[in-house]
Design a protein around this motif. Structure first.
Motif, mmCIF file in Angstrom:
data_model
loop_
_atom_site.group_PDB
_atom_site.id
_atom_site.type_symbol
_atom_site.label_atom_id
_atom_site.label_comp_id
_atom_site.label_asym_id
_atom_site.label_seq_id
_atom_site.Cartn_x
_atom_site.Cartn_y
_atom_site.Cartn_z
ATOM 1 N N SER A 110 33.284 45.762 40.539
ATOM 2 C CA SER A 110 34.712 45.442 40.583
ATOM 3 C C SER A 110 34.859 44.120 41.338
ATOM 4 O O SER A 110 33.959 43.726 42.094
ATOM 5 C CB SER A 110 35.471 46.549 41.310
ATOM 6 N N LEU A 111 35.996 43.453 41.171
ATOM 7 C CA LEU A 111 36.157 42.166 41.864
ATOM 8 C C LEU A 111 36.133 42.352 43.379
ATOM 9 O O LEU A 111 35.635 41.496 44.114
ATOM 10 C CB LEU A 111 37.436 41.467 41.400
ATOM 11 N N ALA A 112 36.635 43.498 43.849
ATOM 12 C CA ALA A 112 36.574 43.767 45.296
ATOM 13 C C ALA A 112 35.113 43.871 45.742
ATOM 14 O O ALA A 112 34.732 43.359 46.804
ATOM 15 C CB ALA A 112 37.319 45.053 45.621
ATOM 16 N N ASP A 113 34.284 44.502 44.923
ATOM 17 C CA ASP A 113 32.858 44.605 45.259
ATOM 18 C C ASP A 113 32.133 43.262 45.123
ATOM 19 O O ASP A 113 31.142 43.023 45.826
ATOM 20 C CB ASP A 113 32.173 45.684 44.409
ATOM 21 N N VAL A 114 32.606 42.388 44.244
ATOM 22 C CA VAL A 114 32.009 41.046 44.173
ATOM 23 C C VAL A 114 32.205 40.329 45.515
ATOM 24 O O VAL A 114 31.310 39.638 46.001
ATOM 25 C CB VAL A 114 32.589 40.218 43.000
ATOM 26 N N GLU A 115 33.378 40.542 46.130
ATOM 27 C CA GLU A 115 33.626 39.949 47.455
ATOM 28 C C GLU A 115 32.631 40.490 48.483
ATOM 29 O O GLU A 115 32.092 39.738 49.309
ATOM 30 C CB GLU A 115 35.046 40.261 47.939
#
Ligand code: SAM
Length: 232
Positions: A110-115
């Motif tokens: 997820s984009l949050a996990d990419v962070e």
């Protein structure tokens, strides 16, 4: 050659040129890249991490020494380690690498996990170099039968501009510089308009090998070691 081979060949060419001693492959899956890298005499530590332990466990025999390995004395030292865990979790055993590779992994987050991935890999592991590959969505119009994403498990696929903006932010936040390239070429007349099939960022820590590793937080190990082997 098939695209996955071209991506792995890109890493192998980088290894031949830069001779990293410690290499970590994130999302190592069936350990294919690790198996190829095992034959590089400069590497002293080869590690792999995947959230899914079953392919690693099934294919780890590919990493074990075979009798001919013992006949080649140039293996003075090689250690291979496999871990189960997530790239979103910090684990101090995975600091101090010369090269970390992330081949077709981030689009599964997820984009949050990419962070979190950015903070863990560039902010905590702080390797000298990082190679990140991910699909280039601009190329999809050349792929027959692909309407949405290339794979059902992809959470996103980025244009070149989107990848660039993520990569440049990582560089600013964590002290790296990046060069963009890719593998899988479009026909000549479309190369500029669509770019490569897989886009690749090659990140180098500012200051290179002499750049500083930030002080290490003392954390409990998060990743589970599945396997380790020492070559003679
Ligand atoms: N890197 C390999 C290659 O080049 O062929 C395999 C890429 S495969 C498309 C993506 C891999 O990432 C899968 O093996 C998956 O289990 C792993 N993965 C997905 N999310 C992960 C996470 N949060 N942490 C570590 N590995 C993850």
């Amino acid at each position: 050659p098939a695209l996955h081979r071209q991506r792995h060949q890109f890493v192998i060419d980088f290894v031949n040129l830069n001779k990293p001693k410690k290499v970590l492959d994130l999302g190592c899956s069936e350990c294919r890249l690790l198996k190829t890298l095992k034959f590089h005499r400069d590497i002293e530590l080869l590690a792999g991490l995947d959230i899914n332990d079953s392919p690693c466990m099934f294919f780890r025999h590919k990493l074990a020494p075979v009798s001919t390995d013992y006949l080649q004395p140039s293996y003075d030292q090689l250690r291979i380690e496999l871990y189960q865990g997530s790239v979103t979790q910090k684990d101090s055993r995975l600091r101090g690498f010369d090269l970390v590779t992330s081949i077709e992994l981030i689009e599964h987050l997820s984009l949050a996990d990419v962070e979190l991935f950015s903070a863990v890999v560039f902010g905590y592991m702080t390797p000298v170099a990082v190679i990140v590959s991910t699909p280039n969505s601009e190329f999809n119009l050349l792929l027959p039968g692909v309407s949405g994403f290339r794979h059902i498990d992809h959470k996103f696929e980025w244009t070149r501009a989107e990848f660039r903006s993520w990569a440049l932010k990582v560089c600013l936040d964590y002290g790296y510089e990046v060069e963009f390239t890719g593998v899988g070429q479009a026909p000549q007349e479309q190369q500029d308009s669509v770019g490569f099939c897989s886009q690749i960022g090659v990140f180098q820590r500012l200051g290179g090998r002499n750049g500083s590793n930030s002080p290490c937080e003392h954390l409990l190990p998060q990743w589970q070691q599945l396997y380790s082997v020492n070559y003679p």
